[in-house]
Each structure stands twice: as C-alpha cells, then as structure tokens.
Scaffold this active site. Structure first.
Site, mmCIF file in Angstrom:
data_model
loop_
_atom_site.group_PDB
_atom_site.id
_atom_site.type_symbol
_atom_site.label_atom_id
_atom_site.label_comp_id
_atom_site.label_asym_id
_atom_site.label_seq_id
_atom_site.Cartn_x
_atom_site.Cartn_y
_atom_site.Cartn_z
ATOM 1 N N TRP A 29 -45.276 87.321 5.797
ATOM 2 C CA TRP A 29 -44.049 87.182 5.132
ATOM 3 C C TRP A 29 -44.300 86.883 3.428
ATOM 4 O O TRP A 29 -43.635 87.119 2.478
ATOM 5 C CB TRP A 29 -42.735 86.292 5.564
ATOM 6 C CG TRP A 29 -41.552 86.523 4.728
ATOM 7 C CD1 TRP A 29 -40.690 87.408 4.949
ATOM 8 C CD2 TRP A 29 -41.229 85.467 3.766
ATOM 9 N NE1 TRP A 29 -39.502 86.957 4.127
ATOM 10 C CE2 TRP A 29 -39.904 85.876 3.417
ATOM 11 C CE3 TRP A 29 -41.771 84.498 2.983
ATOM 12 C CZ2 TRP A 29 -39.312 85.375 2.344
ATOM 13 C CZ3 TRP A 29 -41.191 83.947 2.176
ATOM 14 C CH2 TRP A 29 -39.875 84.284 1.673
ATOM 15 N N TYR A 82 -43.780 88.614 -0.259
ATOM 16 C CA TYR A 82 -42.667 88.135 -1.096
ATOM 17 C C TYR A 82 -43.212 87.764 -2.669
ATOM 18 O O TYR A 82 -42.622 87.956 -3.237
ATOM 19 C CB TYR A 82 -42.079 87.003 -0.201
ATOM 20 C CG TYR A 82 -41.099 86.354 -1.377
ATOM 21 C CD1 TYR A 82 -39.596 86.524 -1.159
ATOM 22 C CD2 TYR A 82 -41.261 84.936 -1.995
ATOM 23 C CE1 TYR A 82 -38.723 86.078 -1.830
ATOM 24 C CE2 TYR A 82 -40.243 84.344 -2.636
ATOM 25 C CZ TYR A 82 -39.073 84.869 -2.624
ATOM 26 O OH TYR A 82 -37.894 84.259 -3.438
ATOM 27 N N ASP A 113 -39.233 89.542 7.268
ATOM 28 C CA ASP A 113 -37.910 88.992 6.811
ATOM 29 C C ASP A 113 -36.656 89.405 7.805
ATOM 30 O O ASP A 113 -36.604 90.347 8.259
ATOM 31 C CB ASP A 113 -37.599 89.494 5.535
ATOM 32 C CG ASP A 113 -36.497 88.677 4.719
ATOM 33 O OD1 ASP A 113 -36.528 87.689 4.396
ATOM 34 O OD2 ASP A 113 -35.056 88.987 4.888
#
Length: 196
Positions: free
Chosen positions: A133, A137, A153
């Site tokens: 993640w 990001y 997410d």
C-alpha cells in the site's frame, strides 16, 4: 476521463468533479515519512507524530510564517540514527523511519520523476516496513504517477466489492489503466464527502 467513465461507478464521480487531479507533495521524503507515520493510526495521530518528529529532529525556522509552523521537516541524515521512541513511535515504525532515511541517503530509493512505476515500487518495497500500500501511495503523491494504485486501500476494495461484479479490486482497476491514480483520487474524494 474517457477511460475512467467506462466504469459505471466512476462515471458519475467524473461528472461531479471534472478535472480532479492527483495531489502532489512539496517534498517526497516528508510525504514518504508521513505515509509511514500514518500506517495503522488515525489521521489526527499521524499529524501529531509528524509534528513531534519535525519539532524534535527538524531545523527551527528563523521566522515562522504562521502559528504552528516552527520547524523544517528533518532531512534524512538527521533521522538515520535518531532516537524516535520519545515522540511515541513503536519500535517497528521507528525502524522503518530510520530504514527509509538510510535508503534515501545511500541511493537505494529516490523520488526520480522518470522512474518506471514498477521499478519505484520494487525499490521501495525492498525497504523493511514499506509494503504494497505504502509504495504506490508514495508514487502517487510524491511523483504524481498517473497509474500508481494502492490496491490494498480499503476504499477501492469496497467499490469493487459493492459493484455486484465478481471482481477483485486489482482486476477491476485493470480497466482504469493508465489512470488508476486518478480513479483512486475520485474514489477517496467521494468517500470523504459521503463520510462528512
């Protein structure tokens, strides 16, 4: 928009917010550490940790421009051997902060805008504490990479699950390429409006 509006969940979001863009960050290192600090805590708790980190390890500003803005965010060199327990970080999170700082300093990871997304994610996930993640990001926010997609997410996963189509979020997001970051921004924005 022509790619994303093919998805029935995204089409109304694009009509509601035409021109919504992927937000960037002034400093990739700061953004990366804010992502690390925000893992598994509330937004308010992450903000508090970032403030403590800046105040304890950053450089004081000669003339603060506004209330509460008193320090520059720390440079990687200031954090490689920093004692981070005093600001309230868990041992694992502190180890990740130090590992990111060390990896930036030795060039294993960087914020080169021309780096391929797959290479960026592979380099970052090789750093202890940076997962599937966090790396996308960071690519999304620090590089503004248009196809960065944090598949783990919760918001995109909910959209995929609630679509009535037996797809995983990753399978559904294949149709969003090469604009998956824009799809995620639309979904996050819609989720934040719905929660307000």
């Amino acid at each position: 928009a022509s790619v994303l509006r093919q998805d029935p969940r995204l089409a109304p979001l694009l009509r509601e917010r035409p021109g919504l863009r992927v937000p960037g960050a002034w400093d990739g290192f700061e953004l990366a550490l804010r992502a690390v600090l925000g893992q598994q805590v509330s937004v308010a708790a992450a903000r508090t940790l970032a403030l403590r980190l800046a105040q304890r390890h950053g450089t004081p500003l000669a003339a603060p421009p506004a209330a509460g803005l008193t320090h520059h965010f720390p440079h990687p060199a200031a954090l490689v051997d920093a004692d981070l327990a005093a600001i309230g970080l868990t041992r694992a999170r502190a180890d990740t902060v130090r590992a990111v700082a060390r990896a930036v300093l030795d060039g294993r990871i960087d914020f080169a805008p021309g780096r391929a997304l797959e290479d960026f994610v592979a380099r970052w996930t090789a750093v202890r504490g940076i997962g599937p993640w966090t790396a996308p990001y960071i690519a999304l926010r620090a590089l503004g990479h248009r196809d960065a997609f944090p598949a783990a997410d919760l918001v995109p996963r909910r959209v995929a699950a609630g679509a009535g189509v037996p797809l995983t979020v990753s399978a559904r997001a294949e149709g969003w390429r090469p604009w998956r970051a824009y799809a995620v921004i639309h979904l996050w924005r819609a989720a934040s409006v719905a929660a307000a």
